[in-house]
Write an enzyme that holds these catalytic residues in place. Structure first.
Site, PDB file in Angstrom:
ATOM      1  CB  SER A   1      -0.970  -0.016   1.182  1.00  0.00           C
ATOM      2  OG  SER A   1      -1.937   1.001   1.067  1.00  0.00           O
TER       3      SER A   1
ATOM      4  CD  GLU B   1     -10.011   1.460   6.757  1.00  0.00           C
ATOM      5  OE1 GLU B   1      -9.829   0.603   7.634  1.00  0.00           O
ATOM      6  OE2 GLU B   1      -9.241   1.608   5.788  1.00  0.00           O
TER       7      GLU B   1
END
Length: 554
Positions: free
Chosen positions: A148, A400
């Site tokens: 990521s 999130e």
């Protein structure tokens, strides 16, 4: 906070790619050391070849474990596999592919060897399985090789079952434990593995899949591309040298948008970046220090919006002029807009729509959801908790605070059950095109309605022992009844939305809250806090939360 945070990277900050590759193949992890074992955090295993935490042995063991897991679960369809632009993703892709093929798994790889954003792979799995369920074909699953937004020296691998999103804890624990068994047994024959005929040449076991064409063509089902085009909105997108490189230009051409893909392209040392809070290169589009170079360049161009993604494009960054919008602010704006402009989401039963958020996301979201008469579902940190609702179409949006979110299509079906930074960026463009106001302006309006919250997160160094002790804390370990001058109204160790463990503590008062949890992938503990009583009160909340933590861990 490093004194170099926000400064441009220098030669001394850049990783040696040759050293990374050599370490990947030559260094053997010691399976008796916790730091060198396979460990799945909130989204996969991550590490670096230099620290013997992401080496060939890890990837072979994890890939073999995935092959065994899918066989045990009766998953007989192809496995969609993709990579991001981290240097270690290349050799890990070869190791994983060869191991999976040897185990009898058929692979779908990216056409032309291009990079694959996480949301494009998730969407591909969902689309394949929609047909598979109707025709009786075996279901597909996926593997994404990516750490990521982590630094350039890192690598990562995550598994997505047939629901298309991150695997749940049951699956990751099984894969982790089996991989560590294989690691301990020393079954990896490195030399013979690299002598296997490149897996792309194995007839019948590998099929090329055009992730980009499929994903881009389907965007019209989740974003009002016509509204963006008709508005003439002039905006830019910076993929931060990640897997979305090339996607943005193709999106502009396909939908005839006044959109420019900016940035230097792919640089696996990320030499163009500014340093994050801790002085490291980190491709986090939601961190002002990390994207300062983008903000600086945007200030010299006449773009209404400049959008950014991380290395696998599962995160979004929204820059308005020279201001990077706080991810919490954009989530609140996005939810407010979507609950007004997605008529196809209205429940046929008349039940309130459900919006998901993590327990460390802003209380502004609570107020927005309540104002629309919708239902709020609070879950622990980790996008996997949103997967069931998004898959079933019962959760219309899940987001999130770390700038990861996804949502349903116009028709109310699943789009991507993993985080989609590209779609959230395009949503910012749609919101601006339709309302005539930027997300920053709309957030200001929300603060006028609900009050202006002050929000902050502190990342503090933490040892493995400290992180373990933090996970074991309970409400009874908190010996005070007040926080920042207010009575504590609630102490949570489990999320209200699904009863799952938070992996830390959340402490609430009438006007504020603080959450303390260890990072799943880095040697830090994270202290989140928010106050609707002003910035000075927030500082007090943060200070007392740290003191409270120190007392509880002593």
């Amino acid at each position: 906070m490093s004194e170099r945070a926000g400064n441009y990277a220098t030669e001394a900050d850049l990783v040696d790619l040759d050293e990374l590759e050599s370490a990947y193949f030559k260094l053997r992890p010691d399976p008796t050391l916790p730091a060198q074992r396979v460990s799945f955090g909130t989204s996969g295993h991550r590490g670096s070849s230099l620290s013997r935490s992401f080496n060939e042995a890890h990837i072979v063991a994890i890939s073999q474990a995935i092959a065994e897991y899918r066989a045990a679960q009766g998953i007989t369809g192809p496995l969609f596999i993709g990579i991001d632009t981290h240097f270690l993703s290349g050799p890990a892709f070869a190791s994983a592919g060869q191991t999976l093929i040897t185990a009898g798994v058929n692979l779908r790889i990216s056409a032309g060897g291009s990079f694959t954003p996480t949301p494009a792979l998730s969407h591909a799995v969902l689309k394949y399985n929609e047909v598979a369920r109707l025709t009786g074909l075996g279901l597909a699953d996926g593997v994404l090789i990516t750490p990521s937004h982590n630094p350039p020296a890192d690598g990562g691998i995550k598994y997505n079952p047939p629901h298309g999103g991150p695997a749940d804890t049951t699956a990751t624990k099984w894969i982790e434990q089996r991989a560590n068994q294989l690691l301990a047994a020393g079954v990896v024959d490195h030399a013979s593995l690299r002598e296997i005929v490149p897996f792309a040449e194995k007839t019948g076991t590998v099929t090329q899949h055009d992730y980009a064409a499929e994903y881009i063509a389907d965007l019209k089902h989740v974003i009002d591309m016509t509204a963006i085009r008709s508005s003439g909105l002039r905006f830019a997108a910076h993929p931060l040298g990640g897997a979305a490189t090339g996607y943005w230009q193709a999106i502009a051409e396909t939908y005839e948008l006044n959109l420019t893909e900016i940035g230097p392209g792919i640089d696996q040392q990320w030499s163009f970046m500014t340093l994050d809070w801790d002085g490291k290169i980190r491709m986090d589009p939601s961190s002002l220090n990390a994207v300062k170079a983008v903000v600086d360049s945007a200030s010299h161009a006449d773009y209404t919006l400049t959008l950014a993604n991380d290395a696998d494009a599962d995160r979004h960054g929204i820059i308005v002029g020279t201001e990077l919008l706080n991810p919490n602010h954009f989530l609140a704006v996005a939810i407010d807009y979507l609950l007004t402009h997605r008529k196809g989401w209205h429940s046929a039963t008349g039940a309130p729509l459900t919006v998901g958020k993590t327990v460390v996301s802003s209380g502004m979201i609570d107020r927005v959801v309540a104002a629309h008469g919708a239902t709020l579902e609070e879950v622990p940190v980790g996008f996997k908790w949103f997967v069931p609702g998004l898959s079933a179409g019962t959760t219309v949006f899940g987001g999130e605070e770390s700038a990861g979110a996804s949502m349903l299509t116009f028709e109310g079906g699943p789009w991507s059950t993993d985080k989609d930074g590209i779609v959230l960026c395009l949503l910012a463009a749609e919101i601006t095109a339709v309302t005539g106001k930027t997300p920053a302006q709309l957030y200001q309006e929300l603060t006028e309605r609900f009050g202006p919250p002050a929000y902050g997160r502190i990342d503090a160094p933490a040892t493995a022992e400290q992180k373990s002790r933090l996970l074991a804390l309970s409400a009874a370990d908190i010996k005070t009844a007040t926080l920042a001058g207010e009575s504590i109204t609630e102490i949570l160790t489990h999320a209200p939305g699904n009863g799952a463990p938070i992996g830390g503590l959340v402490i609430k008062t009438a006007d504020a809250w603080a959450a303390i949890r260890p990072s799943g992938t880095e040697a830090v503990m994270k202290i989140y806090a928010e106050s609707f009583a002003g910035a000075e009160h927030l500082k007090r909340v943060q200070k007392e939360a740290q003191e409270l933590l120190a007392s509880a861990l002593s």
